[in-house]
Write a protein that holds these residues in place. Structure first.
Motif, PDB file in Angstrom:
ATOM      1  N   GLU A 199       0.978  -1.363   0.040  1.00 28.44           N
ATOM      2  CA  GLU A 199       0.173   0.032  -0.165  1.00 28.44           C
ATOM      3  C   GLU A 199       0.990   1.659   0.432  1.00 28.44           C
ATOM      4  O   GLU A 199       1.656   1.523   0.586  1.00 28.44           O
ATOM      5  N   CYS A 200       0.781   2.237  -0.616  1.00 25.48           N
ATOM      6  CA  CYS A 200       0.708   4.017  -0.571  1.00 25.48           C
ATOM      7  C   CYS A 200       1.154   4.642   0.433  1.00 25.48           C
ATOM      8  O   CYS A 200      -0.593   4.551   0.499  1.00 25.48           O
ATOM      9  N   ASN A 201       1.689   4.725   1.302  1.00 22.60           N
ATOM     10  CA  ASN A 201       1.333   5.676   1.863  1.00 22.60           C
ATOM     11  C   ASN A 201       0.733   7.013   1.669  1.00 22.60           C
ATOM     12  O   ASN A 201       0.767   8.164   2.301  1.00 22.60           O
ATOM     13  N   ASP A 202       0.946   7.649   0.651  1.00 21.37           N
ATOM     14  CA  ASP A 202       0.681   9.441   0.406  1.00 21.37           C
ATOM     15  C   ASP A 202      -0.966   8.936  -0.725  1.00 21.37           C
ATOM     16  O   ASP A 202      -1.297  10.239  -0.706  1.00 21.37           O
ATOM     17  N   CYS A 203      -1.328   7.998  -1.415  1.00 20.36           N
ATOM     18  CA  CYS A 203      -2.101   7.563  -2.183  1.00 20.36           C
ATOM     19  C   CYS A 203      -3.122   6.879  -1.657  1.00 20.36           C
ATOM     20  O   CYS A 203      -3.658   6.811  -2.162  1.00 20.36           O
ATOM     21  N   GLY A 204      -2.654   5.704  -0.880  1.00 16.52           N
ATOM     22  CA  GLY A 204      -3.604   4.551  -0.365  1.00 16.52           C
ATOM     23  C   GLY A 204      -3.633   3.664  -1.445  1.00 16.52           C
ATOM     24  O   GLY A 204      -4.432   3.090  -1.105  1.00 16.52           O
ATOM     25  N   TRP A 205      -3.293   3.948  -2.549  1.00 20.23           N
ATOM     26  CA  TRP A 205      -2.968   2.901  -3.676  1.00 20.23           C
ATOM     27  C   TRP A 205      -2.243   1.597  -3.145  1.00 20.23           C
ATOM     28  O   TRP A 205      -2.216   0.937  -2.512  1.00 20.23           O
TER      29      TRP A 205
END
Ligand SMILES: [Zn+2]
Length: 58
Positions: free
Chosen positions: A50-56
């Motif tokens: 999971e990307c902590n920046d965009c939640g992807w």
């Protein structure tokens, strides 16, 4: 993979499934959101990162 394919951010977390050990829960990586605990219900469609920046997730 260390970069988000969506936003290009490098703040990616690994999602772990299953019952975490106490050691894991207390670890620095969990606190820094480098590891996300996904719970113990695992299906083959569960994302692994999971990307902590965009939640992807994927
Ligand atoms: Zn992202």
């Amino acid at each position: 993979m260390t970069e988000c394919p969506k936003c290009g951010g490098s703040d990616m977390a690994i999602i772990l499934y299953g019952l975490p050990s106490e050691e894991l829960l207390d670890s620095k990586k969990v606190k820094e959101k480098k590891i996300i605990l996904g719970g113990c219900c695992v299906s083959k469609d569960n994302p692994k990162q999971e990307c902590n920046d965009c939640g992807w997730r994927y």
